[in-house]
Design a protein around this motif. Structure first.
Motif, PDB file in Angstrom:
ATOM      1  N   PHE A  21     -15.020  13.299  21.661  1.00 50.99           N
ATOM      2  CA  PHE A  21     -15.626  12.887  22.928  1.00 50.99           C
ATOM      3  C   PHE A  21     -17.137  13.073  22.860  1.00 50.99           C
ATOM      4  CE2 PHE A  21     -11.326  13.506  24.372  1.00 50.99           C
ATOM      5  CZ  PHE A  21     -11.178  12.675  25.468  1.00 50.99           C
ATOM      6  N   LEU A  22     -17.884  12.052  23.269  1.00 51.61           N
ATOM      7  CA  LEU A  22     -19.336  12.177  23.403  1.00 51.61           C
ATOM      8  C   LEU A  22     -19.710  12.416  24.857  1.00 51.61           C
ATOM      9  CD1 LEU A  22     -20.512   9.303  21.020  1.00 51.61           C
ATOM     10  CD2 LEU A  22     -20.204  11.725  20.514  1.00 51.61           C
ATOM     11  N   TYR A  23     -18.760  12.136  25.774  1.00 56.60           N
ATOM     12  CA  TYR A  23     -19.018  12.296  27.207  1.00 56.60           C
ATOM     13  C   TYR A  23     -17.676  12.240  27.924  1.00 56.60           C
ATOM     14  CZ  TYR A  23     -20.712  11.438  31.936  1.00 56.60           C
ATOM     15  OH  TYR A  23     -20.959  11.546  33.275  1.00 56.60           O
ATOM     16  N   ARG A  24     -17.603  12.918  29.070  1.00 60.11           N
ATOM     17  CA  ARG A  24     -16.395  12.834  29.894  1.00 60.11           C
ATOM     18  C   ARG A  24     -16.762  13.184  31.327  1.00 60.11           C
ATOM     19  NH1 ARG A  24     -10.471  13.300  30.020  1.00 60.11           N
ATOM     20  NH2 ARG A  24     -10.202  12.951  32.242  1.00 60.11           N
ATOM     21  N   ASP A  25     -16.325  12.392  32.276  1.00 56.23           N
ATOM     22  CA  ASP A  25     -16.406  12.791  33.685  1.00 56.23           C
ATOM     23  C   ASP A  25     -15.114  12.358  34.370  1.00 56.23           C
ATOM     24  OD1 ASP A  25     -16.691  10.107  34.493  1.00 56.23           O
ATOM     25  OD2 ASP A  25     -18.878  10.225  34.651  1.00 56.23           O
ATOM     26  N   GLU A  26     -15.122  12.328  35.694  1.00 56.48           N
ATOM     27  CA  GLU A  26     -13.897  12.059  36.452  1.00 56.48           C
ATOM     28  C   GLU A  26     -13.351  10.652  36.198  1.00 56.48           C
ATOM     29  OE1 GLU A  26     -12.642  11.981  41.182  1.00 56.48           O
ATOM     30  OE2 GLU A  26     -14.659  12.598  40.601  1.00 56.48           O
ATOM     31  N   HIS A  27     -14.261   9.687  35.999  1.00 58.23           N
ATOM     32  CA  HIS A  27     -13.837   8.277  35.903  1.00 58.23           C
ATOM     33  C   HIS A  27     -13.978   7.675  34.515  1.00 58.23           C
ATOM     34  CE1 HIS A  27     -15.260   8.446  40.276  1.00 58.23           C
ATOM     35  NE2 HIS A  27     -13.956   8.397  40.314  1.00 58.23           N
ATOM     36  N   THR A  28     -14.852   8.220  33.681  1.00 60.77           N
ATOM     37  CA  THR A  28     -15.163   7.584  32.402  1.00 60.77           C
ATOM     38  C   THR A  28     -15.146   8.602  31.255  1.00 60.77           C
ATOM     39  OG1 THR A  28     -17.559   7.905  32.544  1.00 60.77           O
ATOM     40  CG2 THR A  28     -16.688   5.919  33.575  1.00 60.77           C
ATOM     41  N   ALA A  29     -14.959   8.077  30.055  1.00 59.96           N
ATOM     42  CA  ALA A  29     -15.061   8.918  28.847  1.00 59.96           C
ATOM     43  C   ALA A  29     -15.711   8.075  27.762  1.00 59.96           C
ATOM     44  CB  ALA A  29     -13.680   9.388  28.404  1.00 59.96           C
TER      45      ALA A  29
END
Ligand code: AMP
Length: 116
Positions: A21-29
């Motif tokens: 994972f380079l990024y993760r939030d509630e709606h997107t990854a």
């Protein structure tokens, strides 16, 4: 939120299949692509299962904007100042192989046009 246990990207966002994972939030990854086609190649995906672009509806407008803005931010953060390409394959003829929408972010070299 829609999830498909048979879907690779749903399993990745659920944490049951490993990925970088380079990024993760509630709606997107954002995942690093396992078979990179350029020096930088990442996939911006929704946490929600959406099978193809053809399944998008008006209610997804904010989500689509989030995905594109995440891709642009990612390109900026990874120094793709000379340019980059966003690719969304839809359906078999376009070469879609994972049936959970994903926005490819490719950069780090000059990219040929037209694509294959
Ligand atoms: P597409 O052909 O547009 O459906 O793109 C699917 C992408 O997912 C390809 O670039 C694959 O290399 C990538 N991919 C497949 N499995 C994984 C995985 N486990 N983690 C990250 N990327 C993957």
């Amino acid at each position: 939120m829609a999830r498909d246990p048979a879907c690779l990207f749903c399993r990745i966002v659920a944490g049951t299949t490993p990925a970088e994972f380079l990024y993760r939030d509630e709606h997107t990854a954002v995942l690093r692509d396992v078979r990179p086609q350029a020096p930088f190649h990442a996939l911006v995906i929704p946490v929600e299962h959406v099978r193809t672009l053809d399944d998008l509806r008006e209610e997804h407008a904010a989500l689509v904007a989030e995905l594109v803005l995440r891709a642009v931010t990612l390109a900026r953060e990874h120094g793709l100042a000379e340019g980059y390409r966003l690719v969304w394959n839809c359906g078999a003829d376009a070469g879609q192989s994972v049936w959970h929408i994903h926005l490819h972010v490719l950069g780090g070299r000059a990219l040929a046009w037209p694509p294959g």
